[in-house]
Write a protein that holds these residues in place. Structure first.
Motif, PDB file in Angstrom:
ATOM      1  N   LEU A   1      75.749  36.453  50.801  1.00 47.52           N
ATOM      2  CA  LEU A   1      77.292  36.010  50.932  1.00 47.52           C
ATOM      3  C   LEU A   1      77.993  36.051  52.129  1.00 47.52           C
ATOM      4  O   LEU A   1      78.839  35.364  52.784  1.00 47.52           O
TER       5      LEU A   1
ATOM      6  N   ARG B   1      76.260  32.932  58.515  1.00 47.19           N
ATOM      7  CA  ARG B   1      76.915  33.225  59.745  1.00 47.19           C
ATOM      8  C   ARG B   1      76.266  33.406  60.974  1.00 47.19           C
ATOM      9  O   ARG B   1      76.493  32.873  62.205  1.00 47.19           O
TER      10      ARG B   1
ATOM     11  N   ARG C   1      71.082  29.659  53.478  1.00 42.54           N
ATOM     12  CA  ARG C   1      71.538  30.075  52.059  1.00 42.54           C
ATOM     13  C   ARG C   1      70.408  29.822  51.113  1.00 42.54           C
ATOM     14  O   ARG C   1      70.280  30.765  50.272  1.00 42.54           O
TER      15      ARG C   1
ATOM     16  N   SER D   1      68.354  32.753  48.704  1.00 42.21           N
ATOM     17  CA  SER D   1      68.029  32.923  47.139  1.00 42.21           C
ATOM     18  C   SER D   1      66.428  32.795  46.944  1.00 42.21           C
ATOM     19  O   SER D   1      66.145  33.373  45.904  1.00 42.21           O
TER      20      SER D   1
ATOM     21  N   LEU E   1      82.346  39.502  62.351  1.00 43.78           N
ATOM     22  CA  LEU E   1      82.141  38.018  61.878  1.00 43.78           C
ATOM     23  C   LEU E   1      83.480  37.833  61.052  1.00 43.78           C
ATOM     24  O   LEU E   1      83.634  36.602  61.229  1.00 43.78           O
TER      25      LEU E   1
ATOM     26  N   GLN F   1      96.191  46.209  76.301  1.00 44.49           N
ATOM     27  CA  GLN F   1      96.070  44.768  76.901  1.00 44.49           C
ATOM     28  C   GLN F   1      97.517  44.372  76.849  1.00 44.49           C
ATOM     29  O   GLN F   1      98.028  43.620  77.979  1.00 44.49           O
TER      30      GLN F   1
ATOM     31  N   MET G   1      91.073  40.073  75.708  1.00 43.74           N
ATOM     32  CA  MET G   1      90.793  39.050  74.520  1.00 43.74           C
ATOM     33  C   MET G   1      90.348  37.739  75.125  1.00 43.74           C
ATOM     34  O   MET G   1      90.609  36.575  74.862  1.00 43.74           O
TER      35      MET G   1
ATOM     36  N   ASN H   1      87.538  36.703  75.243  1.00 46.02           N
ATOM     37  CA  ASN H   1      86.432  35.889  74.459  1.00 46.02           C
ATOM     38  C   ASN H   1      86.412  36.127  73.018  1.00 46.02           C
ATOM     39  O   ASN H   1      85.353  36.505  72.218  1.00 46.02           O
ATOM     40  N   VAL H   2      87.766  35.841  72.541  1.00 45.97           N
ATOM     41  CA  VAL H   2      87.526  35.555  71.065  1.00 45.97           C
ATOM     42  C   VAL H   2      86.875  34.347  70.739  1.00 45.97           C
ATOM     43  O   VAL H   2      87.229  33.428  71.117  1.00 45.97           O
ATOM     44  N   PRO H   3      86.076  34.605  70.089  1.00 45.19           N
ATOM     45  CA  PRO H   3      84.816  33.607  70.094  1.00 45.19           C
ATOM     46  C   PRO H   3      84.785  32.706  68.931  1.00 45.19           C
ATOM     47  O   PRO H   3      86.024  32.546  68.061  1.00 45.19           O
TER      48      PRO H   3
ATOM     49  N   THR I   1      82.833  32.175  66.992  1.00 42.37           N
ATOM     50  CA  THR I   1      81.969  32.436  65.981  1.00 42.37           C
ATOM     51  C   THR I   1      82.868  32.534  64.620  1.00 42.37           C
ATOM     52  O   THR I   1      82.337  32.520  63.480  1.00 42.37           O
ATOM     53  N   ILE I   2      84.318  33.094  64.630  1.00 43.64           N
ATOM     54  CA  ILE I   2      85.007  33.085  63.343  1.00 43.64           C
ATOM     55  C   ILE I   2      85.707  31.807  62.961  1.00 43.64           C
ATOM     56  O   ILE I   2      86.677  31.171  63.941  1.00 43.64           O
ATOM     57  N   LYS I   3      85.335  30.975  62.085  1.00 41.55           N
ATOM     58  CA  LYS I   3      85.833  29.959  61.793  1.00 41.55           C
ATOM     59  C   LYS I   3      86.754  29.914  60.750  1.00 41.55           C
ATOM     60  O   LYS I   3      86.584  30.875  59.656  1.00 41.55           O
ATOM     61  N   ARG I   4      87.852  29.037  60.659  1.00 40.92           N
ATOM     62  CA  ARG I   4      88.890  29.016  59.569  1.00 40.92           C
ATOM     63  C   ARG I   4      88.175  28.282  58.458  1.00 40.92           C
ATOM     64  O   ARG I   4      87.343  27.404  58.475  1.00 40.92           O
ATOM     65  N   GLU I   5      88.012  29.015  57.455  1.00 42.69           N
ATOM     66  CA  GLU I   5      87.481  28.587  56.180  1.00 42.69           C
ATOM     67  C   GLU I   5      88.458  27.963  55.228  1.00 42.69           C
ATOM     68  O   GLU I   5      89.419  28.473  54.968  1.00 42.69           O
TER      69      GLU I   5
ATOM     70  N   ARG J   1      83.712  33.371  47.214  1.00 44.06           N
ATOM     71  CA  ARG J   1      83.047  34.501  47.805  1.00 44.06           C
ATOM     72  C   ARG J   1      83.596  35.608  47.389  1.00 44.06           C
ATOM     73  O   ARG J   1      82.758  36.686  46.679  1.00 44.06           O
TER      74      ARG J   1
ATOM     75  N   TYR K   1      76.095  30.948  44.858  1.00 42.81           N
ATOM     76  CA  TYR K   1      76.737  30.740  46.252  1.00 42.81           C
ATOM     77  C   TYR K   1      76.061  29.664  46.999  1.00 42.81           C
ATOM     78  O   TYR K   1      76.979  28.756  47.567  1.00 42.81           O
ATOM     79  N   ALA K   2      74.822  29.727  47.060  1.00 38.68           N
ATOM     80  CA  ALA K   2      74.056  28.729  47.961  1.00 38.68           C
ATOM     81  C   ALA K   2      74.401  27.454  47.712  1.00 38.68           C
ATOM     82  O   ALA K   2      74.746  26.407  48.283  1.00 38.68           O
TER      83      ALA K   2
ATOM     84  N   MET L   1      78.337  26.532  48.192  1.00 40.87           N
ATOM     85  CA  MET L   1      78.670  26.316  49.418  1.00 40.87           C
ATOM     86  C   MET L   1      77.979  25.323  50.192  1.00 40.87           C
ATOM     87  O   MET L   1      78.639  24.292  50.817  1.00 40.87           O
ATOM     88  N   ASN L   2      76.685  24.775  49.770  1.00 36.91           N
ATOM     89  CA  ASN L   2      76.105  23.809  50.389  1.00 36.91           C
ATOM     90  C   ASN L   2      76.727  22.416  50.113  1.00 36.91           C
ATOM     91  O   ASN L   2      76.958  21.673  50.926  1.00 36.91           O
TER      92      ASN L   2
ATOM     93  N   GLU M   1      80.206  22.112  51.677  1.00 38.11           N
ATOM     94  CA  GLU M   1      80.028  21.664  53.161  1.00 38.11           C
ATOM     95  C   GLU M   1      79.650  20.468  53.461  1.00 38.11           C
ATOM     96  O   GLU M   1      80.025  19.566  54.208  1.00 38.11           O
TER      97      GLU M   1
END
Lengths: 683, 87
Positions: free
Chosen positions: A133, A138, A420, A424, A606, A680, B1, B3-5, B7-11, B19, B69-70, B73-74, B77
């Motif tokens: 989950l 990610r 994912r 499972s 994450l 900062q 700051m 490199n706030v990457p 990698t964190i996407k808004r969901e 979840r 979940y899989a 989510m799949n 998406e």
């Protein structure tokens, strides 16, 4: 492109099916060979060598020097096969060899000093919810190579990557030592060679595979190893269940044995002969306690007593074997006062445990020690036992979500959606075995209580002597009260031999013993492969190459990884040959370490934009330090002696140190991140 | 700051809710059952309830959680990508 093309997938399915059928045919062939007089001395080595050859052939067939193949198997493993490989990677010697033993010895929950039992089942499966989950999809989306890569990409700078690589090396190394110990145990039992030579034999198999082919070879070997270990587990369980209950579907049927075991345990607790045994152990414990009051005088007295006995025996012209026995006893006396204190202290605590009802084992079906409605002491025992059970479960779950060798497996799928699905599949394949493990423990306990207990000492089955020959710590059976009949309290089994001895205990053909050993070997080898690759990648990619100018070519990098792998394997084998600790203790400890080093910074990294480089570095260092310190402070309880240490917080045992490490890691990460951002902004 | 990457996407809120619900079920099935194990020692259909729950029931629930979940989510998406409203 999501996943492999359909035709390729069918080709894989066909190969798998052929392999399963071929393996079953091989087993039937061995079975008929045994009936026609194939010696037992041959069956073990045949299983050992054929399985190692098989894994090595796969390794040679999929050898590679391509970095993408070597590190992440080309990122094209289909979800189901990655699930199988993950399951084999995940189920180590601890799951296959030790888990059913732990469930036999600890019952539902173990005691406060040694929690366990179903906590392992819950922890090692429940952790996959966190992986599936929160973490694996990610991480896969970031298209990385190793777990320390994540810290480098997310936080930048040197320190997060260095700390993560360090954590990966420490916890994976601890874990791999436990696997190699398991390999040595199995190889020496199967072939009768020495433990140390057994380790080298098994190591050859590991290295042939991971050395040549990296992740790609390891993946396909692990798929094959999964099939071997699953069959090796299900066949004896189903056989036992069919023998006892007339139904081979053990996980559905074994419930019927639980009330019967509870009744037998009740009867044993009140049995007069068992009481004699307990009294004998209580007397022994007192004797050791008396000696420990003044070890120096006691040691001198023991020396004198034994010397005198040897002299009188000689004077009487007694049998030579009696004199030799006395001589051996004399030689076994501790050399100095310090070792006397250590040795007798351990002997005292063991005798004390075994003077309890049922030889000190908790009842099979009882949740937690003590009694919530009893005396204050019993209430405290109950609270301690429950707390330690929950703590162990927590560490195992959170550790699952962060063990680098597991997470890298999810880098090898073709897409995030496949990852994912792959999680499972992994959990389904793992559950196939884990649902049968408690069944096996319960069936074995019934078998011991029903057929072994009460048999005469003249007619003990000879597997007992054979196992005692491998390592006397694994099994001991002594006629303590001298009535010639085996009582339950007179048997002491080691966690690591119960599964391996199950076929002999249940009276199954010796082929099944060979199969179980091959399964244990598959479990240990598959995990060792993954771990060794993780360690060498962390050392080479994350620690060594980061500092190098000019950068090396990818091919040189792969070669460097391969030789590091070889070195790490040899060092781990050297450590394993000291036989320091039980497999389960080592494994639980490495889960605690992984949990507190990786999880806080990873989850915050994450899911929280505010996590900064300083925060992650401090958080990882703090989590790792707290956990390591707590374990080191209570080190005596990490080895054989347990429970007597004085620095415990809230009564939590040192293997569960992650309970403190994880929250500290979270708190420090958040605080240091806020501090850095404040600095900062102030600028 | 610097490199706030990315990698964190808004969901989507729905993904967060799914979840959270599944994690709540996870906590109940693991820590909940373990905490109350002593109180669940009734016998149901020949099985001691607490032993069955801890040895098998929870594991089945965990499988259910990751599978649901899989699958969700799949599907979610794929729908988002098809609708071109992705982030």
């Amino acid at each position: 492109m999501p996943g492999a093309p359909r035709a390729d997938l069918w080709r894989l399915h066909r190969h798998l099916l052929l392999f399963v059928l071929g393996f079953i045919a091989f087993l039937l062939l061995m079975h008929s060979a045994e009936r026609n007089g194939l010696s037992r001395d041959w069956i073990g080595p045949i299983f050992l060598f054929l399985s190692i050859m098989l894994y090595a052939c796969i390794g040679i067939y999929s050898r590679t020097t391509d970095p993408e193949d070597f590190y992440v198997a080309g990122r094209r493993i289909p979800a189901m096969y990655n699930g199988m490989a993950t399951a084999a990677d995940w189920m180590s010697a601890a799951s296959f060899i030790s888990l059913s033993g732990a469930l036999y010895l600890q019952g539902f929950s173990g005691t406060a000093a040694q929690p366990g039992g179903l906590a392992y089942v819950l922890g090692w499966t429940g952790g996959f919810c966190l992986v599936g989950l929160l973490i694996a999809p990610r991480l896969r989306a970031m298209a990385l190579y190793t777990v320390p890569d994540f810290y480098a990409v997310r936080f930048g700078g040197r320190w997060p990557r260095l700390l993560a690589a360090l954590g990966a090396v420490v916890c994976s190394f601890m874990y791999v030592v436990a696997q190699i110990y398991g390999i040595g145990l199995i190889a020496s039992r199967l072939t009768g060679v020495q433990f140390e030579i057994g380790i080298l034999l098994g190591l050859g198999g590991v290295l042939l595979c991971s050395f040549l082919g990296g992740m790609r070879a390891i993946t396909w070997t692990q798929v094959v190893q999964y099939v071997v270990l699953l069959l090796a587990f299900l066949i004896p369980v189903s056989w036992l269940a069919y023998k006892q209950l007339g139904n081979p579907l053990a996980p559905l049927a074994y419930g019927a044995q639980l009330p019967k075991i509870a009744q037998m345990e009740e009867r044993l607790i009140n049995d007069p002969a068992e009481r004699e045994v307990r009294a004998a152990f209580a007397a022994r414990a007192q004797e050791y306690a008396a000696r420990l009051k003044d070890p120096a005088t006691a040691l001198a007295r023991e020396h004198q007593r034994l010397n005198e006995r040897i002299r009188t025996l000689k004077a009487q012209g007694a049998d030579f074997s009696l004199v030799m026995a006395a001589r051996r006893e004399l030689a076994a006396l501790p050399r100095d006062v310090a070792s006397a204190r250590d040795l007798w202290g351990r002997a005292m605590s063991e005798a004390q445990t075994r003077s309890g009802p049922l030889g000190g084992l908790p009842r099979q079906g009882q949740a937690f020690a003590g009694d919530p409605n009893g005396t204050p002491d019993e209430q405290r025992a109950f609270q301690d036992s429950r707390l330690n059970f929950l703590a162990l479960m927590f560490c195992l779950m959170v550790g699952t979500a962060s063990l680098p060798h597991l997470l890298t497996r999810f880098y090898t799928t073709a897409s995030v959606a496949e990852t994912r699905r792959s999680v499972s599949w992994s959990l389904v394949f793992i559950a196939l075995l884990y649902l049968s493990t408690p069944a096996l423990a319960v069936l074995v306990k019934y078998e011991v209580l029903n057929s072994l207990v009460g048999s005469s000492f003249d007619q003990l089955p000879n597997w007992i002597a054979q196992w005692a020959h491998v390592d006397p710590a694994l099994i001991s059976v002594q006629d303590v009260n001298g009535d010639g009949v085996l009582q339950f309290g007179e048997i002491r089994l080691g966690t690591d031999m119960i599964m391996l001895a199950t076929p002999e205990l249940g009276g199954l053909p010796y082929v099944v013993s060979g199969l179980v050993a091959a399964g244990g070997l598959a479990a240990a080898l598959s995990t060792a492969d993954g771990l060794l690759l993780t360690i060498s990648n962390a050392l080479v990619r994350d620690l060594y190459l980061q500092q190098r100018q000019p950068p090396v070519t990818p091919e040189q990098r792969v070669i460097l990884s391969k030789f590091t792998l070889l070195m790490v394997a040899l060092v781990a084998a050297a450590v394993a040959s000291i036989k320091t600790s039980e497999i389960l203790v080592l494994v639980s400890a490495s889960f605690s370490l992984a949990a507190s080093a990786f999880v806080p910074a990873m989850l915050l990294g994450l899911y929280w934009k505010g996590a900064t480089r300083l925060g992650a570095s401090c958080g990882m260092a703090a989590g790792l330090l707290v956990t390591l310190l707590y374990m080191l402070l209570n080190l005596p309880s990490l080895s054989a002696v347990r429970g007597s240490a004085g620095h415990l917080w809230l009564g939590i045992q040192p293997t569960q140190a992650g309970v403190f490490g994880v929250p500290v890691g979270f708190a420090v990460t958040v605080a240091a991140s806020q501090y850095e951002r404040w600095r900062q902004r102030a600028r | 700051m610097s490199n706030v990457p990315n990698t964190i996407k808004r969901e989507a809120a729905s993904a967060v809710w799914v979840r959270a619900t599944l994690l709540f079920v996870w906590v109940l099935a693991s820590f909940g059952i373990a905490f109350f194990a002593r109180d669940l020692s009734q016998t149901v259909a020949g099985w001691p309830l607490n032993f069955w729950l801890a040895a098998q029931g929870s594991v089945l629930v965990f499988i259910g959680i990751v599978v649901v979940y899989a699958w969700w989510m799949n599907r979610h998406e794929a729908a988002t990508l098809a609708g071109r409203e992705g982030d």
